[in-house]
Design an enzyme around this catalytic site. Structure first.
Site, mmCIF file in Angstrom:
data_model
loop_
_atom_site.group_PDB
_atom_site.id
_atom_site.type_symbol
_atom_site.label_atom_id
_atom_site.label_comp_id
_atom_site.label_asym_id
_atom_site.label_seq_id
_atom_site.Cartn_x
_atom_site.Cartn_y
_atom_site.Cartn_z
ATOM 1 N N ASP A 174 -4.211 -8.579 -4.190
ATOM 2 C CA ASP A 174 -4.586 -9.433 -3.331
ATOM 3 C C ASP A 174 -4.730 -10.888 -3.951
ATOM 4 O O ASP A 174 -4.292 -11.955 -3.452
ATOM 5 C CB ASP A 174 -5.424 -9.280 -2.219
ATOM 6 C CG ASP A 174 -5.005 -8.292 -0.900
ATOM 7 O OD1 ASP A 174 -4.284 -8.413 -0.620
ATOM 8 O OD2 ASP A 174 -5.778 -7.272 -1.131
ATOM 9 N N HIS A 203 0.909 -1.192 0.088
ATOM 10 C CA HIS A 203 -0.026 0.112 -0.068
ATOM 11 C C HIS A 203 0.749 1.275 -0.045
ATOM 12 O O HIS A 203 0.345 2.174 -0.412
ATOM 13 C CB HIS A 203 -0.984 -0.254 1.094
ATOM 14 C CG HIS A 203 -2.144 -0.902 0.946
ATOM 15 N ND1 HIS A 203 -2.172 -2.295 1.224
ATOM 16 C CD2 HIS A 203 -3.373 -0.709 0.039
ATOM 17 C CE1 HIS A 203 -3.233 -2.766 0.823
ATOM 18 N NE2 HIS A 203 -4.112 -1.936 -0.117
HETATM 19 C C1 PEP Z 1 -6.227 -5.296 -4.752
HETATM 20 O O1 PEP Z 1 -6.251 -6.377 -3.598
HETATM 21 O O2 PEP Z 1 -6.040 -5.544 -5.730
HETATM 22 C C2 PEP Z 1 -7.084 -4.285 -4.321
HETATM 23 C C3 PEP Z 1 -7.455 -3.235 -5.376
HETATM 24 O O3 PEP Z 1 -7.168 -3.666 -3.038
HETATM 25 P P1 PEP Z 1 -5.776 -3.145 -2.048
HETATM 26 O O4 PEP Z 1 -4.809 -3.028 -2.768
HETATM 27 O O5 PEP Z 1 -6.569 -2.024 -1.407
HETATM 28 O O6 PEP Z 1 -5.661 -4.444 -1.301
HETATM 29 MG MG MG Z 2 -7.247 -5.891 -1.970
#
Ligand code: PEP
Ligand code: MG
Length: 579
Positions: free
Chosen positions: A449, A180
């Site tokens: 994810d 993130h």
């Molecule tokens: C993902 O998991 O691809 C997603 C868009 O959510 P985040 O990156 O906030 O986990």
């Molecule tokens: Mg995600």
């Protein structure tokens, strides 16, 4: 380009630093503030533990809070900061150590236990000292120039709290491209490089540094020639971005063969809404609402009225475009330390996203009510993270219905139809996409994810980052399956993971049947350009060929070959990233 400021986040890495005389007052203030917020946190934990387990357990935490109000503990720390001119973290650790040693020497066993309590309190306190971000007094020591933050690791809450006006880049020893922190850097347009081995041993405070976020290279003490080379590159890049942005503002795009493509933006904070408009996105495809909590300085959940106002404002400013608001995706590596009571050995497989919401029904209900209150201000779509089964979606739908009835009973106008979608980011959800598609109004593929959980590779762990491969055949098969399930159920499906914002993967996703994409606002103009210059027929041919391949390396070779021939040279095609 700027001067290095070293930032150590981990408990065991803080060191002694001698303060300049004019830094002492600021350090004392930082310490008092940290003690105050640590008391609040401990008292909140005490209340929670008291409610759940009974007052005798809460007493442990009340005793911890008392330490932080006791002058016999605070006084020596403050004296150490001012008399010895040392940083607060060091003062806390050294005073704790000598007091705990004295407790341990006493014959009374109860007092020996107090030593452990004291150490616990000291840890909480040091966490708050580190968590407040970079102290302004240190930033001021670097005058006039931009600051490059050099850190062992940054958490998402560190990243939203760093003073963005002064930070021109950051580099971390740990982390991954889809962690993130890296996503936030991309959103804020801050060049960043992650996972640099032995970083803190290689760069000194105040060194001149260039951060080349495109190539993933950090230059220390560059020569004059290198600086002018980068100055040139920066201005050329800015020109290119400007012309892409102008074209992006002309509205929705179609592929060469006339297919409509929606390109939306991922945002974390309302302050990014001007970027969504400026970079020409077709609305917001993912609003990571948990950052409303992660960025709040007192680590409090905004109440219903405050949240409703934030959602209403976003919907109204972006209307008639859709705004997909994802409900709290906390837990995992996001904010678990601010949510006392949920210490987990393996948080990424623990109480994250919807699971945490079900454990905290009051917090979740407040968010749903706030969303419904705001719904009529624009085109609201609610998205639920970390879904792994149908019953979770049904439970959310029931809660929405209950909240709608409740609000109507209170005289609040709520639209009859609330658009509800599920994130597809856990392999179980991808495998059951046909069944989920029948239950919801839309699907959103969270590839960050989905890759992490399918390949069992932590997205934020630099030691396995080479195994984090979006083009792995298992991932491609799952995405193809989800796209097909959505098509058969006639439900929209979008991709909001970082894959969507990469030209080569964009082409592949297009070929797999995806027509809606969401990415950091700054990536939108370049990807609109890609969409305009490829045909879905070519993309399908590439995707079909990719699905027949057995290894990620073979897929990478195919994509890089096709990327060079199909995508305009003006766009960044970097096979290095694919492999
Ligand atoms: C993902 O998991 O691809 C997603 C868009 O959510 P985040 O990156 O906030 O986990
Ligand atoms: Mg995600």
């Amino acid at each position: 380009m700027g001067r290095a400021l070293l930032w150590l986040s981990r408990d065991d890495t803080f060191s002694r630093r001698t303060l300049e005389p004019d830094e002492i007052a600021g350090e004392l203030e930082k310490f008092r503030e940290a003690a105050g917020t640590a008391v609040q946190e401990i008292e909140r934990t005490a209340d929670e533990v008291g409610n759940r387990l009974g007052p005798e357990y809460a007493a442990i935490f009340h005793a911890h809070a008392l330490f932080l109000k006791d002058r016999t503990f605070l006084g020596p720390i403050e004296r150490r900061i001012s008399n010895d001119a040392v940083n607060a973290e060091w003062a806390v650790a050294s005073v704790t150590e000598s007091l705990a040693a004295r407790f341990r020497d006493l014959p009374d066993e109860n007092l020996v236990h107090r030593a452990a309590d004291l150490e616990d309190v000291s840890k909480t306190l040091r966490r708050h000292l580190g968590d407040g971000g970079i102290s302004p007094s240190r930033i001021e020591t670097i005058e006039g120039e931009g600051i490059v933050l050099i850190a062992d690791e940054l958490t998402p809450s560190d990243a939203v709290r760093i003073p963005r006006e002064r930070i021109v880049g950051f580099v971390t020893e740990r982390g991954g491209r889809t962690s993130h922190v890296a996503i936030l850097a991309r959103s804020f347009g801050i060049p960043a490089v992650v996972a640099v081995p032995r970083l803190l041993a290689s760069i000194g405070e105040g060194d001149r540094v260039i951060v080349d976020g495109l190539e993933g290279v950090v230059w220390r003490e560059p020569t004059g020639d290198l600086v002018s080379l980068f100055e040139d590159r920066k201005s050329r890049d800015a020109d290119r971005q400007r012309s892409l942005r102008e074209r992006s503002l002309s509205g929705a795009v179609k592929t060469l063969d006339g297919q409509d493509i929606a390109i939306r933006a991922n945002i974390e904070l309302s302050s990014e809404i001007p970027d969504v408009l400026e970079y020409g996105a077709d609305g917001v495809g993912l609003f990571r609402s948990e950052f409303l909590y992660l960025s709040s300085s007192d680590a409090e959940f905004p109440d219903e009225a405050t949240q409703a106002e934030i959602y209403r404002d976003a919907l109204a400013r972006l209307a008639p475009h859709p705004v997909v608001i994802r409900t709290w995706d906390l837990g995992g590596k996001k904010g678990s330390r601010q949510l006392p009571g949920f210490e987990e050995g393996n948080p990424v497989l623990g109480l994250r996203g919807i699971r945490l919401c079900f454990k905290r029904p009051a917090m979740f209900r407040t968010q749903i009510r706030a969303l419904l209150r705001a719904a009529k201000a624009g085109d609201l779509r609610i998205l639920v993270p970390m879904i792994s089964g149908i019953e979770e979606m049904r439970r959310v739908r029931t809660l929405i219905d209950e909240c709608r009835d409740e609000l109507r009973g209170e005289g609040v106008e709520v639209p009859e139809r609330i658009v509800l979608g599920t994130m597809i980011e856990v392999p179980a959800a991808a495998i059951m996409a046909d069944l989920l598609a029948a239950e919801v109004d839309f699907l959103s593929l969270g590839t960050n994810d989905l890759i992490q959980y399918t390949l069992a590779v932590d997205r934020a762990n630099e030691t396995v980052s080479e195994l984090f491969r979006p083009h792995h055949p298992a991932v491609l098969r799952l995405i193809a399956r989800v796209a097909e399930a959505a098509r058969a159920a006639e439900k929209p499906v979008s991709v909001c993971g970082e894959m969507a914002g990469d030209p080569i993967f964009f082409m592949l996703l297009l070929g797999l049947g995806i027509r809606e994409f969401s990415m950091g606002p700054r990536s939108v103009p370049a990807l609109k350009e890609v969409a305009r210059t490829v045909s879905t027929a070519d993309a399908q041919r590439v995707a079909r060929a990719a699905l027949t391949l057995a290894t990620a390396d073979e897929v990478a070779a195919l994509l890089s070959r096709e990327g060079h021939s199909l995508l305009s040279g003006e766009l960044t095609v970097r096979p290095r990233e694919v492999t």
